[in-house]
Motif scaffolding. Structure first.
Motif, PDB file in Angstrom:
ATOM      1  N   SER A  59      48.088  72.244 -57.799  1.00 21.00           N
ATOM      2  CA  SER A  59      48.001  71.702 -56.442  1.00 21.00           C
ATOM      3  C   SER A  59      47.501  70.262 -56.414  1.00 21.00           C
ATOM      4  O   SER A  59      46.370  69.988 -55.989  1.00 21.00           O
ATOM      5  N   PRO A  60      48.334  69.322 -56.852  1.00 19.59           N
ATOM      6  CA  PRO A  60      47.969  67.904 -56.791  1.00 19.59           C
ATOM      7  C   PRO A  60      48.106  67.392 -55.370  1.00 19.59           C
ATOM      8  O   PRO A  60      48.489  68.150 -54.466  1.00 19.59           O
TER       9      PRO A  60
ATOM     10  N   TYR B  24      42.283  75.737 -60.718  1.00 18.00           N
ATOM     11  CA  TYR B  24      43.083  76.169 -59.570  1.00 18.00           C
ATOM     12  C   TYR B  24      42.175  76.317 -58.361  1.00 18.00           C
ATOM     13  O   TYR B  24      41.228  77.105 -58.388  1.00 18.00           O
ATOM     14  N   PRO B  25      42.496  75.634 -57.259  1.00 15.21           N
ATOM     15  CA  PRO B  25      43.393  74.479 -57.192  1.00 15.21           C
ATOM     16  C   PRO B  25      42.581  73.201 -57.053  1.00 15.21           C
ATOM     17  O   PRO B  25      41.365  73.239 -56.921  1.00 15.21           O
ATOM     18  N   TYR B  26      43.282  72.071 -57.027  1.00 15.08           N
ATOM     19  CA  TYR B  26      42.631  70.774 -56.816  1.00 15.08           C
ATOM     20  C   TYR B  26      42.635  70.412 -55.340  1.00 15.08           C
ATOM     21  O   TYR B  26      41.593  70.162 -54.731  1.00 15.08           O
ATOM     22  N   TRP B  27      43.813  70.420 -54.754  1.00 19.27           N
ATOM     23  CA  TRP B  27      43.960  70.066 -53.342  1.00 19.27           C
ATOM     24  C   TRP B  27      43.753  71.303 -52.481  1.00 19.27           C
ATOM     25  O   TRP B  27      44.189  72.392 -52.835  1.00 19.27           O
ATOM     26  N   SER B  28      43.118  71.145 -51.348  1.00 20.17           N
ATOM     27  CA  SER B  28      42.807  72.298 -50.491  1.00 20.17           C
ATOM     28  C   SER B  28      43.985  72.725 -49.628  1.00 20.17           C
ATOM     29  O   SER B  28      44.740  71.891 -49.124  1.00 20.17           O
ATOM     30  N   THR B  29      44.117  74.029 -49.486  1.00 20.37           N
ATOM     31  CA  THR B  29      45.014  74.615 -48.501  1.00 20.37           C
ATOM     32  C   THR B  29      44.193  75.634 -47.742  1.00 20.37           C
ATOM     33  O   THR B  29      43.735  76.611 -48.324  1.00 20.37           O
ATOM     34  N   ILE B  30      43.993  75.407 -46.484  1.00 17.51           N
ATOM     35  CA  ILE B  30      43.080  76.282 -45.750  1.00 17.51           C
ATOM     36  C   ILE B  30      43.727  77.611 -45.398  1.00 17.51           C
ATOM     37  O   ILE B  30      43.128  78.662 -45.542  1.00 17.51           O
TER      38      ILE B  30
END
Length: 417
Positions: free
Chosen positions: A36-37, A257-263
């Motif tokens: 998740s970049p 896992y992961p780097y970028w957040s997904t709420i």
């Protein structure tokens, strides 16, 4: 649930412009990767500088907002090249017919920032043969790019060791850079996944048996199902234990896992903020993430050459898949009830021995006293800031060593007789 949908299951290669040959490529660097970049709208210098500053080497280009067509992957590859990173491309054509896969490989194989190709995530027994077939095709089409498949944990697959051997023999160990898997330890109500150490040990022994480097996912998220916590967001101390326990079991590639957040994932699954939030801002986990990665890169200069031949646990109670050290073990813990991991590591080329010690408590700092075999005349600690051997607290007259450990911290010692 597959990460192709950007949902982790409950239930990677030199950083160089010239890409090495595929299959047991002789990687001599400990590499750090991320899922998740930054998504397509955040592919910019600022975000890639953040990743580079945090010692990231490789990007698995899959996650929320990541564009999986040719244009999207090439944009990521170009930005990665600019900042000294490499990319495992994910292109939806990987799930197509042979002609689609041939076209996919042809579009990326000459790019200098290509690490390899993301094939699939967590295939079960029914999907394993397809993963094998795609892996073999991709490797035949590009013998320099890695083909990446991440496997389920032990508790999710009946006959787990046979399953892994089916994978290894199916693709050929000479075509594998890593034996990769995930098993996220931090569950709800402060509990630890009960098969965590057992899974680490299975992967360790399988890697030694087939002489394949191992890769493991590290947890940087919390997750709720219908409002009920299933996996808790780790704090810095928990992140530390996750890191050092993996190192003690010989893991050579750490994958966050992961780097970028997904709420949110639809109406049911909610995830916590991760390393960087949805606006591209560092969260409170970025600083420990950066520190831990820096330590891994320094220790990795030595660890990349070592085999974790024996791993033992001390303490009053044992977890699944763990054993106490034998009475005549070369490194004894004198503190009653001390709960540590002891990993006996050896450089197979030189025969030089090492011990890695991990404070298994991710809540409390500890000081331990160790009694070493009386044939050891010198014990050096591998510095986590320079990667070089430095003087330790070893007392040659008593053959004892005392050291303080942060919660979950590990230390690597070089032994000389």
């Amino acid at each position: 649930m597959q990460r192709i949908l950007f949902i982790p299951s409950l239930v990677i290669l030199l950083l160089a412009i010239v890409r090495p040959a595929a299959g047991q490529k002789g990687n001599d660097q400990f590499l750090i990767s991320i899922y998740s970049p930054p998504p397509a709208t955040f592919i910019n210098d600022e975000q890639y500088q953040l990743m580079k500053a945090a010692h990231i080497d490789y990007i698995l280009n899959i996650g929320p907002g990541v564009t999986t067509d040719k244009a999207g992957n090439l944009k990521t590859l170009d930005m990665a090249l600019k900042h000294g990173l490499k990319v495992y491309v994910y292109d939806a054509r990987i799930n197509g017919n042979n002609d689609s896969i041939k076209a996919l490989v042809g579009d990326y194989k000459a790019h200098p920032a290509l690490a390899g190709y993301y094939i699939t995530d967590e295939p079960d027994s029914g999907r394993l043969q397809k993963a094998i077939d795609i892996h073999k095709l991709v490797t035949a089409l590009d013998n320099k790019g890695d083909a990446y498949v991440n496997h389920l944990p032990d508790w999710a697959v009946p006959g787990y060791e046979a399953f892994l051997e089916r994978w290894i023999n199916g693709v050929g160990k000479e075509n594998l850079n890593y034996l990769a898997y995930d098993n996220y330890p931090y569950k709800r109500k402060q509990s630890l996944e009960k098969t965590y150490f057992n899974n680490l040990n299975i992967i360790r022994t399988m890697g030694l048996k087939y002489q394949i480097k191992t890769s493991s996912c590290l947890q940087s998220f919390g997750m709720y199902f219908s409002g009920v916590e299933e996996l808790r967001r780790p704090n810095p101390d928990e992140m530390r234990m996750n890191v050092y326990s993996n190192l003690a079991y010989g893991v050579k590639n750490a994958v966050w896992y992961p780097y970028w957040s997904t709420i949110r994932h639809g109406d049911v699954i909610t995830m916590s903020p991760c390393i960087v939030d949805t606006n591209g801002t560092k969260t409170d986990l970025y600083a420990p993430f950066k520190v831990l990665n820096g330590a891994m890169k320094q220790l990795g200069k030595t660890l990349i050459h070592l085999d974790a031949q024996e791993v033992y646990h001390t303490g009053d109670s044992l977890w699944i898949g763990t054993t106490h050290p034998p009475e005549n073990f070369l490194w004894k813990v004198l503190d009653k009830g001390a709960d540590v991991i002891l990993s006996h590591m050896v450089n197979p080329k030189t025969g030089k021995e090492y011990i890695m010690v991990v404070n298994k408590s991710f809540k409390v700092p500890k000081q331990f006293t160790f009694q070493l075999k009386n044939t050891f005349k010198k014990v050096m600690e591998i510095s986590q800031t320079t990667g070089k051997p430095v003087k330790s607290t070893f007392d040659r007259s008593t053959h004892q060593l005392k050291a303080a450990f942060l919660p979950g911290e590990g230390k690597l010692y070089e032994l000389s007789e």
